[in-house]
Design an enzyme around this catalytic site. Structure first.
Site, mmCIF file in Angstrom:
data_model
loop_
_atom_site.group_PDB
_atom_site.id
_atom_site.type_symbol
_atom_site.label_atom_id
_atom_site.label_comp_id
_atom_site.label_asym_id
_atom_site.label_seq_id
_atom_site.Cartn_x
_atom_site.Cartn_y
_atom_site.Cartn_z
ATOM 1 N N LYS A 175 -15.290 -41.953 70.472
ATOM 2 C CA LYS A 175 -14.804 -41.965 69.084
ATOM 3 C C LYS A 175 -13.284 -41.854 69.085
ATOM 4 O O LYS A 175 -12.724 -40.778 69.258
ATOM 5 C CB LYS A 175 -15.398 -40.807 68.263
ATOM 6 C CG LYS A 175 -15.197 -41.062 66.772
ATOM 7 C CD LYS A 175 -15.036 -39.825 65.929
ATOM 8 C CE LYS A 175 -13.642 -39.411 65.609
ATOM 9 N NZ LYS A 175 -12.711 -40.390 65.021
ATOM 10 N N GLU A 250 -8.848 -30.487 75.180
ATOM 11 C CA GLU A 250 -7.404 -30.644 75.410
ATOM 12 C C GLU A 250 -6.757 -30.532 74.039
ATOM 13 O O GLU A 250 -6.868 -31.447 73.222
ATOM 14 C CB GLU A 250 -7.097 -32.031 76.013
ATOM 15 C CG GLU A 250 -7.794 -32.321 77.325
ATOM 16 C CD GLU A 250 -7.263 -31.502 78.477
ATOM 17 O OE1 GLU A 250 -6.244 -30.814 78.311
ATOM 18 O OE2 GLU A 250 -7.897 -31.536 79.541
ATOM 19 N N CYS A 284 1.244 -33.657 72.905
ATOM 20 C CA CYS A 284 0.759 -32.281 73.014
ATOM 21 C C CYS A 284 1.657 -31.450 73.914
ATOM 22 O O CYS A 284 1.769 -30.248 73.744
ATOM 23 C CB CYS A 284 -0.669 -32.270 73.540
ATOM 24 S SG CYS A 284 -0.851 -33.174 75.073
ATOM 25 N N GLU A 385 2.658 -25.834 65.826
ATOM 26 C CA GLU A 385 2.852 -27.155 66.413
ATOM 27 C C GLU A 385 3.250 -28.146 65.319
ATOM 28 O O GLU A 385 2.527 -28.315 64.347
ATOM 29 C CB GLU A 385 1.566 -27.631 67.092
ATOM 30 C CG GLU A 385 1.775 -28.940 67.816
ATOM 31 C CD GLU A 385 0.500 -29.482 68.444
ATOM 32 O OE1 GLU A 385 -0.548 -29.468 67.773
ATOM 33 O OE2 GLU A 385 0.566 -29.938 69.597
HETATM 34 P P1 NDP Z 1 -7.416 -34.094 65.197
HETATM 35 O O1 NDP Z 1 -8.029 -32.885 65.791
HETATM 36 O O2 NDP Z 1 -7.288 -34.176 63.744
HETATM 37 O O3 NDP Z 1 -8.195 -35.416 65.659
HETATM 38 C C1 NDP Z 1 -8.552 -35.687 66.979
HETATM 39 C C2 NDP Z 1 -9.837 -36.478 66.987
HETATM 40 O O4 NDP Z 1 -10.897 -35.667 66.475
HETATM 41 C C3 NDP Z 1 -9.802 -37.714 66.094
HETATM 42 O O5 NDP Z 1 -10.573 -38.741 66.683
HETATM 43 C C4 NDP Z 1 -10.451 -37.206 64.824
HETATM 44 O O6 NDP Z 1 -10.973 -38.210 63.993
HETATM 45 C C5 NDP Z 1 -11.544 -36.353 65.423
HETATM 46 N N1 NDP Z 1 -12.156 -35.401 64.507
HETATM 47 C C6 NDP Z 1 -11.670 -34.893 63.343
HETATM 48 N N2 NDP Z 1 -12.579 -34.043 62.794
HETATM 49 C C7 NDP Z 1 -13.645 -34.011 63.630
HETATM 50 C C8 NDP Z 1 -14.901 -33.326 63.620
HETATM 51 N N3 NDP Z 1 -15.267 -32.489 62.644
HETATM 52 N N4 NDP Z 1 -15.744 -33.536 64.646
HETATM 53 C C9 NDP Z 1 -15.424 -34.360 65.651
HETATM 54 N N5 NDP Z 1 -14.275 -35.051 65.705
HETATM 55 C C10 NDP Z 1 -13.380 -34.873 64.719
HETATM 56 O O7 NDP Z 1 -6.024 -34.236 65.897
HETATM 57 P P2 NDP Z 1 -4.906 -35.317 65.582
HETATM 58 O O8 NDP Z 1 -5.488 -36.654 65.447
HETATM 59 O O9 NDP Z 1 -4.056 -34.791 64.491
HETATM 60 O O10 NDP Z 1 -4.130 -35.315 66.963
HETATM 61 C C11 NDP Z 1 -3.059 -34.505 67.203
HETATM 62 C C12 NDP Z 1 -3.504 -33.260 67.941
HETATM 63 O O11 NDP Z 1 -4.024 -33.587 69.215
HETATM 64 C C13 NDP Z 1 -2.325 -32.352 68.196
HETATM 65 O O12 NDP Z 1 -2.642 -31.024 67.879
HETATM 66 C C14 NDP Z 1 -2.090 -32.482 69.689
HETATM 67 O O13 NDP Z 1 -1.490 -31.396 70.277
HETATM 68 C C15 NDP Z 1 -3.469 -32.747 70.214
HETATM 69 N N6 NDP Z 1 -3.397 -33.439 71.486
HETATM 70 C C16 NDP Z 1 -3.699 -32.744 72.632
HETATM 71 C C17 NDP Z 1 -3.566 -33.334 73.871
HETATM 72 C C18 NDP Z 1 -3.905 -32.589 75.116
HETATM 73 O O14 NDP Z 1 -4.152 -33.229 76.130
HETATM 74 N N7 NDP Z 1 -3.933 -31.264 75.125
HETATM 75 C C19 NDP Z 1 -3.120 -34.712 74.015
HETATM 76 C C20 NDP Z 1 -2.856 -35.358 72.758
HETATM 77 C C21 NDP Z 1 -2.995 -34.722 71.541
HETATM 78 P P3 NDP Z 1 -10.082 -38.743 62.747
HETATM 79 O O15 NDP Z 1 -9.092 -39.636 63.345
HETATM 80 O O16 NDP Z 1 -10.982 -39.444 61.841
HETATM 81 O O17 NDP Z 1 -9.503 -37.538 62.095
#
Ligand code: NDP
Length: 493
Positions: A175, A250, A284, A385
């Protein structure tokens, strides 16, 4: 380039999703890149059930490791063959500068190659026998596993989950983030072309709020590997706890970069700028909290500010561009609110803090590299963040106070140390709490080195040879070697 409505992949069947119609938008211009229908909850249910059937009916899980590896090597080769197309697509899907997206595509190819090699060279173990038997520990595929990825580095984070999960013999539900669906779909096509049996991969673009829970709660989904925000991660981990499902997480970060008074200042300035402003800070591991030794603070900040002002912000298609737009208008507004908050908390903007001027920036979601000082480690913009091009700089007086402040965060994903003194750098590197510490470098990655965070930055590790094992169940086997009937009481232990 694309059909009017891009199909999604439901267990190998390419067809329009039955959810809402939406578009992938190029963040540099606001133009549509492709239109598609999102996956609905019913699509997700169907994909999972059919993935389970494919796991049982295709030979993927039963193929010998070197046979699965051959397919993964072919995926790596196909990614390299189509590298430029993928890099351009990634640029359009999320607005990263082309030189960054080329690097991400190369890393995705390397990931498939690495996990092909990890798969064919993985060894199970014979454990020391403590009775009339031979004991061994082997690994089995899990069945259907889910990979949920964010929008900031799609092809790299998709590959980082898809390659080890497939290498382990599983069927994968991928996803991608709603706003960046294109690379996951392309990657699935390449996997099918390379010989991954139909049904073993599904790609479900769509809102996490609509299909996220359907995926994570489904009883046939046996593992979730998630990259994204900490609050979403905690929500998924809560569901996982109810069904005793392993997860890897992550999550977010607020990484500390520490510049000591003996650092090579040219390298450190360059490294700090790269650490926070590459990927427009939408990373991140962005080094978003900067601690500089007080004795060199003024000089360092002068050079840093000049460096930030010289960064080339602009068209992601231009090979010289260092910083492209932010992912969405909404995300830019959230960053602007954080900068306002920083000022209201007493921070002074040394540079940036505005949208860049000029007609080339009018349609996209650009923001200038921003450096704020005058705040301490307790300010909200130093603790939360921001996920954008905003650096908070602070002076420090001694090493003990530095370590205390660097570690005073709910996050513990990464850290950077700049010093010419090996022993000081070693001391700090060991004392700082973080999943990854870079010394005299920053934001470097090796697929063979484990990656993950402590505390609110995550759970478990990706990458490395062990990356494949997290997508497998471990099983112990005992082979009796005695012809005699078993003794009624077991003397071995
Ligand atoms: P989100 O947590 O909003 O989204 C990440 C993914 O989760 C998307 O595909 C999102 O879908 C999905 N999602 C949202 N709600 C749910 C749910 N209830 N159940 C399952 N999946 C769900 O993060 P962001 O997209 O805002 O990404 C940024 C974040 O990711 C930052 O906090 C960053 O630090 C972190 N990150 C961490 C990394 C690491 O390796 N530690 C690397 C890169 C980013 P949808 O798009 O529809 O919302």
């Amino acid at each position: 380039m694309y059909p009017a409505l891009l199909p999604i992949n439901i267990a190998g069947e390419w067809r329009p999703g039955s959810g809402e119609e939406y578009a992938s938008i190029y963040p540099a211009t606001g133009e549509e890149v492709a239109r598609l229908n999102a996956a609905s909850a019913a699509d997700a249910e169907e994909a999972i059930e059919r993935a389970h059937a494919a796991f049982l009916s295709t030979d993927w899980a039963r193929r010998l490791p070197h046979q699965r590896a051959e397919v993964l090597y072919r995926v790596a080769a196909l990614i390299r063959q189509r590298a430029e197309m993928l890099a351009q697509l990634q640029r359009q899907d999320n607005g990263k500068p082309i030189q960054e997206t080329r690097a991400l595509v190369a890393s995705a190819a390397a990931t498939f190659q690495f996990f092909g090699a990890a798969c064919e060279t993985m060894e199970d173990i014979i454990t020391p026998s403590r009775g009339e038997y031979v004991t061994m520990s082997v690994h089995e595929p899990m069945g259907v596993v889910a990979a949920i990825t964010p929008w900031n580095s799609p092809i790299a984070s998709d590959a980082q989950k898809l390659a080890p999960a497939l290498a382990a013999g599983n069927a994968v539900i991928l996803k991608p983030a709603e706003v960046t669906p294109l690379l996951a779909l392309e990657l699935a096509r390449l996997c099918e072309e390379a010989g991954v049996p139909r049904g073993m991969i599904s790609v479900l673009p769509g809102k996490g709020s609509v299909i996220g829970d359907v995926i994570t709660r489904h009883p046939l989904v046996r593992r979730v590997s998630f990259t994204g925000g900490t609050s979403t991660g905690k929500h998924i981990a809560g569901i996982a706890a109810q069904k005793m499902m392993p997860v890897s997480m992550e999550l977010g970060g607020k990484s500390a970069t520490m510049v000591l008074d003996d650092a090579d200042l040219d390298h450190a300035v360059n490294g700090v700028l790269y650490g926070i402003f590459s990927s427009s800070g939408e990373s991140c591991i962005a080094g978003s909290r900067l601690f500089v030794a007080r004795g060199i603070y003024d000089e360092f900040m002068q050079r840093l500010v000049a460096g930030a002002q010289a960064l080339r912000v602009g068209d992601p298609a231009d090979e010289k561009t260092q910083m492209g737009p932010l992912i969405t208008a909404r995300h830019r507004e959230s960053i602007e609110r954080y900068v306002e908050l920083g000022v209201s908390e007493g921070g002074q903007i040394r540079t940036g803090g505005v949208r860049p001027a000029g007609s080339q920036f009018e349609r996209g979601w650009f923001y200038t590299p921003t450096i704020i000082e005058g705040l301490d480690n307790q300010a909200r913009i130093t603790r939360e963040e921001i996920f954008g091009p905003v650096l908070v700089a602070m002076p420090f007086d001694d090493e003990e106070a530095l370590v205390e402040q660097a570690n005073d965060s709910i996050y513990a994903l990464a850290a950077g140390v700049w010093s010419r003194d090996f022993k000081r750098a070693w001391r700090l590197g060991r004392a700082v709490q973080a999943g990854t510490v870079w010394v005299n470098t920053y934001k470097q990655f090796s697929i063979s080195t484990p990656f993950g965070g402590w505390r609110d930055s995550g759970l478990g590790r990706e990458k490395g040879r062990a990356g494949i094992v997290q997508y497998m169940e471990q099983k112990s086997m005992y082979w009796g070697t005695n012809e005699l009937p078993l003794a009624w009481a077991n003397p071995s232990h």
